[in-house]
Design a protein around this motif. Structure first.
Motif, PDB file in Angstrom:
ATOM      1  N   ILE A  52       0.832  -1.202   0.000  1.00 16.04           N
ATOM      2  CA  ILE A  52       0.000   0.000   0.000  1.00 16.04           C
ATOM      3  C   ILE A  52       0.865   1.250   0.000  1.00 16.04           C
ATOM      4  O   ILE A  52       1.766   1.398   0.833  1.00 16.04           O
ATOM      5  CB  ILE A  52      -0.950  -0.002   1.209  1.00 16.04           C
ATOM      6  N   GLN A  53       0.577   2.139  -0.929  1.00 16.45           N
ATOM      7  CA  GLN A  53       1.288   3.406  -1.043  1.00 16.45           C
ATOM      8  C   GLN A  53       0.269   4.546  -0.993  1.00 16.45           C
ATOM      9  O   GLN A  53      -0.806   4.443  -1.577  1.00 16.45           O
ATOM     10  CB  GLN A  53       2.084   3.473  -2.342  1.00 16.45           C
ATOM     11  N   GLU A  54       0.628   5.600  -0.304  1.00 13.09           N
ATOM     12  CA  GLU A  54      -0.273   6.737  -0.151  1.00 13.09           C
ATOM     13  C   GLU A  54       0.360   7.985  -0.744  1.00 13.09           C
ATOM     14  O   GLU A  54       1.566   8.210  -0.597  1.00 13.09           O
ATOM     15  CB  GLU A  54      -0.577   6.975   1.331  1.00 13.09           C
ATOM     16  N   TYR A  55      -0.453   8.768  -1.420  1.00 11.48           N
ATOM     17  CA  TYR A  55       0.036  10.049  -1.899  1.00 11.48           C
ATOM     18  C   TYR A  55      -0.920  11.142  -1.467  1.00 11.48           C
ATOM     19  O   TYR A  55      -2.097  10.900  -1.177  1.00 11.48           O
ATOM     20  CB  TYR A  55       0.232  10.057  -3.421  1.00 11.48           C
ATOM     21  N   TYR A  56      -0.407  12.337  -1.410  1.00  6.60           N
ATOM     22  CA  TYR A  56      -1.213  13.513  -1.075  1.00  6.60           C
ATOM     23  C   TYR A  56      -1.039  14.520  -2.191  1.00  6.60           C
ATOM     24  O   TYR A  56       0.086  14.858  -2.585  1.00  6.60           O
ATOM     25  CB  TYR A  56      -0.758  14.110   0.259  1.00  6.60           C
ATOM     26  N   ALA A  57      -2.150  14.998  -2.726  1.00  6.93           N
ATOM     27  CA  ALA A  57      -2.118  15.979  -3.815  1.00  6.93           C
ATOM     28  C   ALA A  57      -3.503  16.593  -3.924  1.00  6.93           C
ATOM     29  O   ALA A  57      -4.425  16.212  -3.200  1.00  6.93           O
ATOM     30  CB  ALA A  57      -1.725  15.311  -5.134  1.00  6.93           C
ATOM     31  N   GLY A  58      -3.655  17.526  -4.827  1.00  6.66           N
ATOM     32  CA  GLY A  58      -4.944  18.147  -5.088  1.00  6.66           C
ATOM     33  C   GLY A  58      -5.157  18.285  -6.573  1.00  6.66           C
ATOM     34  O   GLY A  58      -4.207  18.145  -7.367  1.00  6.66           O
ATOM     35  N   SER A  59      -6.386  18.556  -6.965  1.00  9.10           N
ATOM     36  CA  SER A  59      -6.688  18.727  -8.391  1.00  9.10           C
ATOM     37  C   SER A  59      -5.887  19.873  -8.998  1.00  9.10           C
ATOM     38  O   SER A  59      -5.660  19.904 -10.208  1.00  9.10           O
ATOM     39  CB  SER A  59      -8.184  18.995  -8.577  1.00  9.10           C
ATOM     40  N   GLU A  60      -5.448  20.810  -8.149  1.00  7.13           N
ATOM     41  CA  GLU A  60      -4.680  21.954  -8.634  1.00  7.13           C
ATOM     42  C   GLU A  60      -3.307  21.559  -9.168  1.00  7.13           C
ATOM     43  O   GLU A  60      -2.698  22.303  -9.932  1.00  7.13           O
ATOM     44  CB  GLU A  60      -4.519  22.985  -7.510  1.00  7.13           C
ATOM     45  N   GLY A  61      -2.801  20.397  -8.757  1.00 13.09           N
ATOM     46  CA  GLY A  61      -1.523  19.907  -9.276  1.00 13.09           C
ATOM     47  C   GLY A  61      -0.317  20.714  -8.851  1.00 13.09           C
ATOM     48  O   GLY A  61       0.670  20.797  -9.581  1.00 13.09           O
ATOM     49  N   ILE A  62      -0.355  21.302  -7.642  1.00 16.41           N
ATOM     50  CA  ILE A  62       0.747  22.171  -7.223  1.00 16.41           C
ATOM     51  C   ILE A  62       1.771  21.460  -6.328  1.00 16.41           C
ATOM     52  O   ILE A  62       2.824  22.018  -6.037  1.00 16.41           O
ATOM     53  CB  ILE A  62       0.210  23.408  -6.474  1.00 16.41           C
ATOM     54  N   GLY A  63       1.454  20.253  -5.924  1.00 10.99           N
ATOM     55  CA  GLY A  63       2.382  19.522  -5.075  1.00 10.99           C
ATOM     56  C   GLY A  63       1.903  18.102  -4.867  1.00 10.99           C
ATOM     57  O   GLY A  63       0.706  17.816  -4.966  1.00 10.99           O
ATOM     58  N   MET A  64       2.842  17.207  -4.594  1.00  8.90           N
ATOM     59  CA  MET A  64       2.485  15.809  -4.371  1.00  8.90           C
ATOM     60  C   MET A  64       3.530  15.146  -3.487  1.00  8.90           C
ATOM     61  O   MET A  64       4.734  15.332  -3.679  1.00  8.90           O
ATOM     62  CB  MET A  64       2.376  15.059  -5.700  1.00  8.90           C
ATOM     63  N   SER A  65       3.040  14.401  -2.496  1.00 10.58           N
ATOM     64  CA  SER A  65       3.920  13.607  -1.644  1.00 10.58           C
ATOM     65  C   SER A  65       3.588  12.133  -1.840  1.00 10.58           C
ATOM     66  O   SER A  65       2.517  11.787  -2.351  1.00 10.58           O
ATOM     67  CB  SER A  65       3.748  13.989  -0.172  1.00 10.58           C
TER      68      SER A  65
END
Length: 510
Positions: free
Chosen positions: A298-311
């Motif tokens: 299992i891998q988790e990412y954090y981002a938004g539809s705005e596409g300004i950052g991702m972890s």
């Protein structure tokens, strides 16, 4: 990397499988339809940048229409099937859509939209005349292909949805890889040899399912779509189709874990190699239970539809730092205090992202400016902190904060505890108007069985929460309901609950 190249090299390879029916669309068939549809769109004046709205249930045609718009430079505007006709009308007008593609399933909605937006052309993709027109078009590769984009709208959980205008594509070459392809291969570890079988259990109109499905197609994989998520159906699809990769939200995990043990363990999940999740913070006990069940895939990412950052965080790092959403892969995260100053590691504040490519909110410079700070960084409205090792942790959304008696309370902590209780299927915690405290904490709970609802269950939950919460965070009231206003992508429409309690308070005051 593009379906066009896979259609040329492996035309008979499955591009899309409908999990419910087993219907398969090959890369050759998907490419032929995309060329025909693209010609039909161009004949109707759709060119580079033209906004084309799509209101359609989950079915293979959704992805076929996606790739049709994406090869002529059009701007696809996916519409949530959960919205009412007036809400859809707002998006269509705000996005300045030239065309709406929909289906027979939304015939009643289309009738209302015809009155709301009489000048808008609406096409029923199930209409025989439309299908005949598409079939009459040439399936040869179109001339002058151009990369298209999506214009996504926020969920509108705290007000009118915001249209997100993406930066221009980095290249006019439609086969050029995009950042999500890099994340998929180098970050998540998805294969680029076409062996991937990717399961999408969520509505395709959302950013994550749309983005990951299109990425799987760029990598030559097979996308298995569900018309509607059920925990049993998802597990059965993994077994039946040999799914190797998948994408989830925490609500999916909760639903699967709440199945009887003998039911959730009857399926062969041995093909499953990577499971990614996002969209909402996952309660620590829920994710721990999923890793114990599925293993460290299992891998988790954090981002938004705005596409300004991702972890991104993999299971091993998450187990060492439970609750983290990982280190930044794209964009630089900053945590800022109420005065706008950047806070040191470990301190909680509003998250901002530094990026040289920032979107704007369509027709709303005020919303765009509101999301920016003096440094030119943009926020998604999330609260959190970054530890000394660079791992990001989320606390809650700023808009969800409850102020009770002058104390700031983040409901996510209370919700995470409640959904971990064996008698709770779902929970939302909100601030309801209170004449003395300003707001009081209210827990709206969906029990496993509605028959369990009542004073006895409330007392069980209070006794469960008391050792884990301070008194100020303890819900002042419990409201049991058979269902919560939650989107299929995991987003909870707390605004609907808050509005309901606000109206009730006004009635009581009157």
């Amino acid at each position: 990397m593009h379906p066009i190249t896979h259609a040329a090299s492996r035309p008979d390879h499955a591009a899309i499988i409908d999990a419910a029916s087993g219907k398969t669309v090959t890369y050759g068939e998907m490419d032929a339809f995309a060329n025909r549809m693209a010609r039909w769109l161009r004949a109707r004046g759709v060119t580079k940048g033209t906004r084309v709205a799509l209101l359609l249930e989950n079915r293979p045609l959704y992805l076929q229409l996606l790739w049709s718009t994406q090869r002529i430079g059009a701007m696809l505007v996916p519409i949530s099937t959960r919205l009412t006709a007036p809400e859809i009308g707002y998006i269509l007008e705000d996005a300045e859509c030239a065309l709406l593609l929909t289906s027979a399933a939304f015939a009643d909605t289309a009738k209302v939209l015809a009155d709301i937006a009489p000048a808008l052309e609406m096409v029923d993709v199930d209409d025989a005349a439309f299908q005949g027109e598409i079939a009459s078009q040439s399936a040869e590769t179109i001339e002058d292909p151009s990369p298209g984009q999506y214009m996504l709208y926020s969920s509108g959980t705290t007000g009118q949805p915001k249209g997100i205008v993406p930066p221009p594509p980095p290249s006019e070459d439609i086969t050029a890889p995009n950042p999500l392809v890099g994340l998929a291969t180098m970050g998540v570890g998805m294969p680029a040899d076409g062996s991937m079988v990717y399961l999408s259990p969520a509505p395709l109109y959302h950013a994550a399912p749309l983005g990951w499905c299109s990425t799987a197609h760029r990598l030559g994989g097979t996308v298995v779509i569900m018309d509607k998520f059920t925990p049993e159906g998802a597990l059965a699809a993994i077994e039946q189709y040999g799914v190797t990769d998948s994408q989830w939200v925490p609500t999916h995990f909760v639903r699967m874990l709440k199945l009887p043990v003998e039911e959730r363990t009857r399926y062969d999940l041995s093909s499953h190699q990577r499971a990614i999740h996002a969209a909402a913070p996952c309660p620590v006990p829920i994710k721990q239970a999923m890793i114990e069940w599925w293993g460290p895939i299992i891998q988790e990412y954090y981002a938004g539809s705005e596409g300004i950052g991702m972890s991104l965080v993999k299971s091993e790092d998450w187990l060492a730092k439970p609750g983290t959403v990982g280190r930044m892969l794209y964009g630089k995260a900053h945590v800022c205090g109420p005065d706008g100053s950047e806070l040191p590691p470990g301190e909680t504040g509003l998250l901002f992202f530094e990026n040289d490519k920032l979107p704007t909110y369509h027709n709303d410079p005020g919303k765009t400016a509101e999301a920016m700070n003096e440094c030119g960084w943009m926020t998604l409205g999330d609260i959190g902190h970054i530890d000394e090792d660079g791992f990001l942790f989320l606390t809650d959304r700023k808009s969800h904060m409850i102020i009770s008696g002058g104390v700031n309370i983040y409901p996510q902590e209370i919700e995470n505890l409640l959904v971990a209780h064996p008698q709770v299927l779902d929970a939302a915690v909100i601030g309801a108007p209170d004449p003395d405290l300003g707001e009081r904490v209210v827990a709206v709970v969906q029990p496993m069985e509605m028959e369990q609802a009542g004073e006895a269950l409330e007392q069980v939950l209070r006794e469960y929460l008391e050792p884990q919460l301070s008194r100020v965070k303890m819900p002042k009231a419990f409201d049991f309901r058979p269902e919560l206003p939650r989107e299929a992508n995991g987003k909870l429409y707390k605004r609907e609950l808050r509005d309901e309690y606000a109206k009730l308070a006004e009635t009581e005051r009157a």
